[in-house]
Design a protein around this motif. Structure first.
Motif, PDB file in Angstrom:
ATOM      1  N   THR A 113      32.546  18.806  51.640  1.00  0.00           N
ATOM      2  CA  THR A 113      33.604  19.774  51.957  1.00  0.00           C
ATOM      3  C   THR A 113      34.340  19.395  53.232  1.00  0.00           C
ATOM      4  N   THR A 114      33.630  18.823  54.193  1.00  0.00           N
ATOM      5  CA  THR A 114      34.298  18.371  55.423  1.00  0.00           C
ATOM      6  C   THR A 114      35.324  17.302  55.100  1.00  0.00           C
ATOM      7  N   ALA A 115      34.929  16.311  54.319  1.00  0.00           N
ATOM      8  CA  ALA A 115      35.849  15.231  53.952  1.00  0.00           C
ATOM      9  C   ALA A 115      37.007  15.756  53.110  1.00  0.00           C
ATOM     10  N   ALA A 116      36.710  16.631  52.160  1.00  0.00           N
ATOM     11  CA  ALA A 116      37.754  17.141  51.269  1.00  0.00           C
ATOM     12  C   ALA A 116      38.807  17.945  52.029  1.00  0.00           C
ATOM     13  N   PHE A 117      38.376  18.774  52.963  1.00  0.00           N
ATOM     14  CA  PHE A 117      39.345  19.573  53.715  1.00  0.00           C
ATOM     15  C   PHE A 117      40.117  18.726  54.727  1.00  0.00           C
ATOM     16  N   LEU A 118      39.480  17.724  55.297  1.00  0.00           N
ATOM     17  CA  LEU A 118      40.220  16.815  56.171  1.00  0.00           C
ATOM     18  C   LEU A 118      41.302  16.085  55.393  1.00  0.00           C
ATOM     19  N   ALA A 119      40.944  15.587  54.206  1.00  0.00           N
ATOM     20  CA  ALA A 119      41.930  14.890  53.370  1.00  0.00           C
ATOM     21  C   ALA A 119      43.040  15.835  52.931  1.00  0.00           C
ATOM     22  N   ALA A 120      42.665  17.054  52.568  1.00  0.00           N
ATOM     23  CA  ALA A 120      43.647  18.042  52.114  1.00  0.00           C
ATOM     24  C   ALA A 120      44.614  18.416  53.237  1.00  0.00           C
ATOM     25  N   TYR A 121      44.095  18.593  54.447  1.00  0.00           N
ATOM     26  CA  TYR A 121      44.970  18.909  55.590  1.00  0.00           C
ATOM     27  C   TYR A 121      45.939  17.759  55.836  1.00  0.00           C
ATOM     28  N   GLN A 122      45.425  16.555  55.755  1.00  0.00           N
ATOM     29  CA  GLN A 122      46.266  15.379  55.992  1.00  0.00           C
ATOM     30  C   GLN A 122      47.378  15.304  54.952  1.00  0.00           C
ATOM     31  N   ASP A 123      47.079  15.642  53.703  1.00  0.00           N
ATOM     32  CA  ASP A 123      48.094  15.627  52.643  1.00  0.00           C
ATOM     33  C   ASP A 123      49.132  16.729  52.858  1.00  0.00           C
ATOM     34  N   ALA A 124      48.672  17.910  53.273  1.00  0.00           N
ATOM     35  CA  ALA A 124      49.561  19.071  53.355  1.00  0.00           C
ATOM     36  C   ALA A 124      50.349  19.134  54.662  1.00  0.00           C
ATOM     37  N   ILE A 125      49.707  18.790  55.765  1.00  0.00           N
ATOM     38  CA  ILE A 125      50.304  18.965  57.093  1.00  0.00           C
ATOM     39  C   ILE A 125      50.639  17.637  57.755  1.00  0.00           C
ATOM     40  N   GLY A 126      49.768  16.658  57.555  1.00  0.00           N
ATOM     41  CA  GLY A 126      49.920  15.368  58.216  1.00  0.00           C
ATOM     42  C   GLY A 126      48.658  15.007  58.971  1.00  0.00           C
ATOM     43  N   PRO A 127      48.550  13.779  59.437  1.00  0.00           N
ATOM     44  CA  PRO A 127      47.331  13.339  60.125  1.00  0.00           C
ATOM     45  C   PRO A 127      47.159  14.028  61.474  1.00  0.00           C
ATOM     46  N   PHE A 128      45.915  14.156  61.883  1.00  0.00           N
ATOM     47  CA  PHE A 128      45.632  14.680  63.207  1.00  0.00           C
ATOM     48  C   PHE A 128      45.934  13.616  64.264  1.00  0.00           C
ATOM     49  N   PRO A 129      46.334  14.031  65.464  1.00  0.00           N
ATOM     50  CA  PRO A 129      46.452  13.053  66.554  1.00  0.00           C
ATOM     51  C   PRO A 129      45.117  12.356  66.773  1.00  0.00           C
ATOM     52  N   GLU A 130      45.172  11.125  67.222  1.00  0.00           N
ATOM     53  CA  GLU A 130      43.950  10.328  67.353  1.00  0.00           C
ATOM     54  C   GLU A 130      42.915  11.021  68.237  1.00  0.00           C
TER      55      GLU A 130
ATOM     56  N   THR B 219      49.353  31.333  56.029  1.00  0.00           N
ATOM     57  CA  THR B 219      48.564  31.554  54.811  1.00  0.00           C
ATOM     58  C   THR B 219      48.979  30.598  53.703  1.00  0.00           C
ATOM     59  N   GLU B 220      50.291  30.369  53.545  1.00  0.00           N
ATOM     60  CA  GLU B 220      50.753  29.463  52.486  1.00  0.00           C
ATOM     61  C   GLU B 220      50.197  28.055  52.681  1.00  0.00           C
ATOM     62  N   ASN B 221      50.195  27.575  53.933  1.00  0.00           N
ATOM     63  CA  ASN B 221      49.630  26.258  54.203  1.00  0.00           C
ATOM     64  C   ASN B 221      48.135  26.227  53.907  1.00  0.00           C
ATOM     65  N   MET B 222      47.441  27.297  54.260  1.00  0.00           N
ATOM     66  CA  MET B 222      45.998  27.326  54.048  1.00  0.00           C
ATOM     67  C   MET B 222      45.657  27.373  52.556  1.00  0.00           C
ATOM     68  N   ILE B 223      46.443  28.092  51.794  1.00  0.00           N
ATOM     69  CA  ILE B 223      46.230  28.103  50.334  1.00  0.00           C
ATOM     70  C   ILE B 223      46.471  26.707  49.762  1.00  0.00           C
ATOM     71  N   GLN B 224      47.521  26.047  50.232  1.00  0.00           N
ATOM     72  CA  GLN B 224      47.811  24.685  49.770  1.00  0.00           C
ATOM     73  C   GLN B 224      46.670  23.739  50.127  1.00  0.00           C
ATOM     74  N   ILE B 225      46.122  23.874  51.339  1.00  0.00           N
ATOM     75  CA  ILE B 225      45.007  23.029  51.757  1.00  0.00           C
ATOM     76  C   ILE B 225      43.777  23.314  50.895  1.00  0.00           C
ATOM     77  N   ARG B 226      43.492  24.594  50.656  1.00  0.00           N
ATOM     78  CA  ARG B 226      42.352  24.948  49.806  1.00  0.00           C
ATOM     79  C   ARG B 226      42.507  24.366  48.400  1.00  0.00           C
ATOM     80  N   ASN B 227      43.709  24.491  47.832  1.00  0.00           N
ATOM     81  CA  ASN B 227      43.941  23.975  46.491  1.00  0.00           C
ATOM     82  C   ASN B 227      43.779  22.461  46.430  1.00  0.00           C
ATOM     83  N   ARG B 228      44.270  21.777  47.448  1.00  0.00           N
ATOM     84  CA  ARG B 228      44.148  20.319  47.468  1.00  0.00           C
ATOM     85  C   ARG B 228      42.674  19.920  47.636  1.00  0.00           C
ATOM     86  N   ALA B 229      41.922  20.675  48.443  1.00  0.00           N
ATOM     87  CA  ALA B 229      40.493  20.395  48.603  1.00  0.00           C
ATOM     88  C   ALA B 229      39.757  20.566  47.277  1.00  0.00           C
TER      89      ALA B 229
END
Length: 483
Positions: free
Chosen positions: A255-272, A458-468
């Protein structure tokens, strides 16, 4: 330090349980650190019998009926002396999502730290299905403690005459010789901490219950705790567990990997410098000594750098996360082992008050203590607080795992649990997972402004959940609902 020694140290304090650790004190005064557990119960719950069961659990677990006493040296002690009765609020159940509304409502009501109790209960009632909500200050408990408490209450509900055996709340520091808390991933060092303490003691500030309440009110007038759920039915839960086993990882790694990947797809990569993963874990299961099902804050926490690699598969990323987690947990590593060296009153200022000075400046005009602190802009607490802002993790993932609790309690059936950890403004992804009755539920928690004309998170979080869900192999479960 054992409990007998703790009790002797506070012999002059009526009803003393023990002294608070710095980790407990860190969460005690933070208005963003309340935790909740909701249990969906099938059957007709009697309010009378439920309150009897809650009171039985209170006698079993001292911190359910505790308040905090600050002594002349500003040390904090748990006490059960003259603490008001436990609150059980019952409301009619009008929808499957009403429990979220009730948790949001609970967030707006501050705990009276020096009065107690530091936990409240809500029964969202219908004659067929109800939700029992535990809402607690994080300083007295962790997620496993709340989950075990649900079970204890249901057992006392089904067996009103069951013998009550008191379980004293141990200090995690007594086993690890360290103190836990969400600080930086780098150790500061004892000499540096001693120097910070010296600077603080030249210009200290001490806060009261009144100060805490004013900060709490100002914050929760502006903000609201949002929740998006990822829920798996028994068959889907079994499928995910089988996939994890096949790939040699755990559900928390997946779940950690899936949500990290989903956030990256929906919002963009985290700063280093923000690619940090935080994993709290239950110490009760990891110690060679049995501490029982104690109700208290008894967790370790891992904090490590990790950036999701899109050139690799989900399961390859999972395996890397899993390897780090397993190694650190086996060694009982925990973040901020040095936090116990800090002056406790500096902990209060740095973690509970300084971070909110810019966000709710109006609150700092409401009491003499807060006003004096706000004027002391060069105080070391503000420097320490500012240094933490850019080191917050990208994700905090607490999975309580599969809890092997009975499904039936008399004429009641435990359908599922929903764990709601704190939502912190600086952490983009905060997950709370728990599995009972063969159902796995993860909550995705976030903060949103109440009166904001901009786009809702909320819309972003739903998108992240769906992608996860897609990454985990359940694309058909994607939908436009939060709950």
């Amino acid at each position: 330090m054992n409990l007998d020694k703790q009790k002797s140290d506070c012999a002059d304090i009526p009803g003393c349980v023990r002294r608070l650790s710095n980790g407990e004190r860190l969460f005690l005064g933070s208005i963003q650190s309340n935790v909740a557990m909701a249990a969906r119960i099938v059957g007709d719950v009697s309010e009378k019998y439920l309150l009897h069961a809650i009171n039985a659990a209170r006698r079993m677990h001292p911190l359910l009926g505790a308040k905090v006493i600050f002594d002349d040296q500003h040390d904090a002690w748990f006490s059960t002396d003259n603490v008001p009765e436990t609150i059980l609020r019952t409301v009619p159940r009008t929808s499957e999502t009403q429990w979220v509304d009730e948790i949001q409502r609970e967030h707006t009501m501050p705990f009276k730290l020096e009065t107690g109790p530091l936990i409240r209960f809500v029964l969202v009632y219908s004659s067929q299905i109800s939700e029992l909500i535990e809402f607690s200050n994080h300083g007295i408990c962790d997620g496993i403690a709340l989950a075990n408490l649900i079970r204890d209450i249901l057992v006392f509900y089904a067996e009103p005459a069951k013998e009550i055996k008191v379980i004293e709340p141990p200090l995690s520091t007594g086993y690890l010789q360290r103190d836990e808390g969400p600080s930086s991933s780098k150790s500061i060092g004892e000499d540096a901490i001693n120097n910070l303490n010296l600077q603080w003691r030249k210009s200290p500030h001490y806060f009261s219950q009144e100060d805490f309440i004013e900060i709490h009110k100002a914050y929760w007038e502006k903000m609201q705790h949002g929740i998006v759920l990822l829920q798996l039915d028994p068959e889907e839960t079994s499928t995910l567990v089988a996939k994890c086993r096949e790939n040699g990882v755990t559900v928390i790694s997946a779940t950690t990997a899936a949500f990290l990947a989903a956030y990256q797809d929906a919002i963009g990569p985290f700063p280093e410098d923000r690619s940090i993963v935080g994993i709290p874990y239950d110490l009760r299961r990891r110690l060679s000594e049995n501490v029982g099902n104690a109700f208290c804050l008894f967790v370790g926490a891992l904090l490590f750098p990790f950036a999701y690699d899109q050139k690799k598969s989900l399961w390859e990323n999972c395996q890397e996360i899993h390897s780090i987690i397993q190694k650190d947990i086996e060694m009982l590593n925990t973040t901020s082992p040095e936090i116990g060296l800090f002056d406790p009153t500096l902990i209060d200022a740095c973690f509970s008050f300084a971070p909110l000075m810019q966000f709710v400046p109006e609150a700092f005009k409401r009491t003499d203590n807060l006003s004096a602190f706000a004027r002391d802009t060069k105080n070391i607490a503000f420097m320490l607080s500012d240094s933490r802002k850019n080191r917050a993790p990208a994700i905090l993932n607490t999975n309580l795992g599969h809890l092997n609790y009975p499904e039936t309690y008399g004429d009641l059936r435990l359908d599922r649990m929903l764990f709601v950890p704190p939502a912190v403004r600086l952490v983009p992804l905060i997950l709370g997972g728990v599995g009972v009755s063969n159902r796995l539920v993860f909550s995705l928690n976030y903060i949103e402004q109440v009166k904001d004309n901009g786009p809702s998170p909320t819309e972003n979080m739903i998108q992240i959940r769906n992608r996860a869900l897609e990454y985990l192999g359940f694309p058909e479960k994607a939908n436009d609902r939060a709950i």
